[in-house]
Design a protein around this motif. Structure first.
Motif, mmCIF file in Angstrom:
data_model
loop_
_atom_site.group_PDB
_atom_site.id
_atom_site.type_symbol
_atom_site.label_atom_id
_atom_site.label_comp_id
_atom_site.label_asym_id
_atom_site.label_seq_id
_atom_site.Cartn_x
_atom_site.Cartn_y
_atom_site.Cartn_z
ATOM 1 N N ASP A 146 0.845 -1.188 0.000
ATOM 2 C CA ASP A 146 0.000 0.000 0.000
ATOM 3 C C ASP A 146 0.883 1.241 0.000
ATOM 4 O O ASP A 146 1.891 1.313 0.728
ATOM 5 C CB ASP A 146 -0.882 0.029 1.256
ATOM 6 N N ASN A 147 0.506 2.207 -0.829
ATOM 7 C CA ASN A 147 1.198 3.494 -0.899
ATOM 8 C C ASN A 147 2.629 3.401 -1.419
ATOM 9 O O ASN A 147 3.421 4.338 -1.248
ATOM 10 C CB ASN A 147 1.183 4.192 0.465
ATOM 11 N N LYS B 165 -2.529 2.607 -4.523
ATOM 12 C CA LYS B 165 -3.568 2.891 -3.534
ATOM 13 C C LYS B 165 -3.579 1.797 -2.474
ATOM 14 O O LYS B 165 -3.104 0.681 -2.701
ATOM 15 C CB LYS B 165 -4.941 2.950 -4.204
ATOM 16 N N SER B 166 -4.123 2.107 -1.323
ATOM 17 C CA SER B 166 -4.251 1.082 -0.284
ATOM 18 C C SER B 166 -5.242 0.032 -0.763
ATOM 19 O O SER B 166 -6.154 0.319 -1.545
ATOM 20 C CB SER B 166 -4.736 1.695 1.029
ATOM 21 N N ARG B 167 -5.070 -1.193 -0.311
ATOM 22 C CA ARG B 167 -5.954 -2.275 -0.739
ATOM 23 C C ARG B 167 -7.405 -1.976 -0.362
ATOM 24 O O ARG B 167 -8.332 -2.293 -1.109
ATOM 25 C CB ARG B 167 -5.495 -3.593 -0.106
#
Length: 240
Positions: free
Chosen positions: A37-38, A81-83
């Motif tokens: 993520d990120n 993007k975050s999951r």
């Protein structure tokens, strides 16, 4: 337009582009968790050189991934993007790929009974005749796990088609195959004795057919929901 001319329009004239191929690879790495993520991608010039592609190809891949909801592009850089955000804000395929087991089960249990309830209102005599054949084929295959799995799948797929709602049918088709692979098939292919489970499942098929024949959508919905719950419980007992 002649049929032959029409069919010729379907001839594949292009292969997957570099940008599509790259987008697929990045997407799969995001889904698998290889890219956190990120995660921040290198700047375009550096990254395109490392990948041995043009900056145009990289940008086209980014465009695909942005549309699908997997990445975000800012003035400070390009990020995964975050999951959680992908699952909530991405397209349906992205949500499907990132859904956990709980979400998958809740989705199927919410939509499948509603599809069955709609089918109870819409199925006609010809539909009932075919469903009766599928019902009997399930019962005849009771002692053959592989055959029963196939007939069971056909039985439920046919009922779902009678919901005559393309949105529900397509959404369920995407998840039901996962449910079938991860839950149903594992139960039927189990090495332990599941005679009682099969007997109960086939009895529910009979009850479901009766509810559909009588046009009783409420009863059909309840039976379908219980049928799913029994599948889930049988799986949990076997694989907990």
């Amino acid at each position: 337009m002649k049929k032959q001319d029409l069919l010729e329009k379907l001839v594949v004239t292009e292969i997957k582009t570099q940008s599509d191929y790259l987008a697929d690879k990045i997407r799969n790495m995001i889904i698998s968790g290889e890219l956190d993520d990120n995660f921040k991608f290198p700047n375009e010039m550096e990254f395109s050189k490392k990948l041995n592609v043009s900056r145009t190809t990289l940008r086209e891949a980014y465009k695909v991934l942005t549309t699908q909801g997997f990445i975000r592009i800012t003035k400070h850089g390009t990020y995964v993007k975050s999951r959680a955000d992908i699952a909530k804000q991405g397209d349906f395929v992205a949500s499907l790929d990132l859904a956990d087991k709980r979400e998958m089960l809740e989705f199927v249990c919410a939509l499948e009974p509603e599809a069955v309830a709609l089918a109870a209102k819409k199925i006609d005599e010809e539909g009932l005749k075919k469903l009766k054949v599928l019902l009997l084929e399930c019962e005849e295959a009771a002692h053959d796990s592989n055959e029963l799995m196939e007939k069971n799948y056909q039985f439920h797929t046919y009922i779902r088609e009678w919901a005559q709602n393309n949105l529900i049918t397509s959404a369920l088709a995407a998840y039901y195959d996962i449910f079938n692979d991860q839950i149903v098939e594992k139960i039927y292919s189990s090495n332990i004795s599941i005679v009682e489970f099969r007997t109960n499942a086939l009895a529910q098929h009979r009850e479901l057919f009766s509810a559909l024949k009588n046009g009783d959508s409420d009863k059909a919905r309840k039976i379908s929901f219980q049928h799913l719950l029994d599948d889930i419980r049988a799986h949990e007992l076997r694989y907990r």
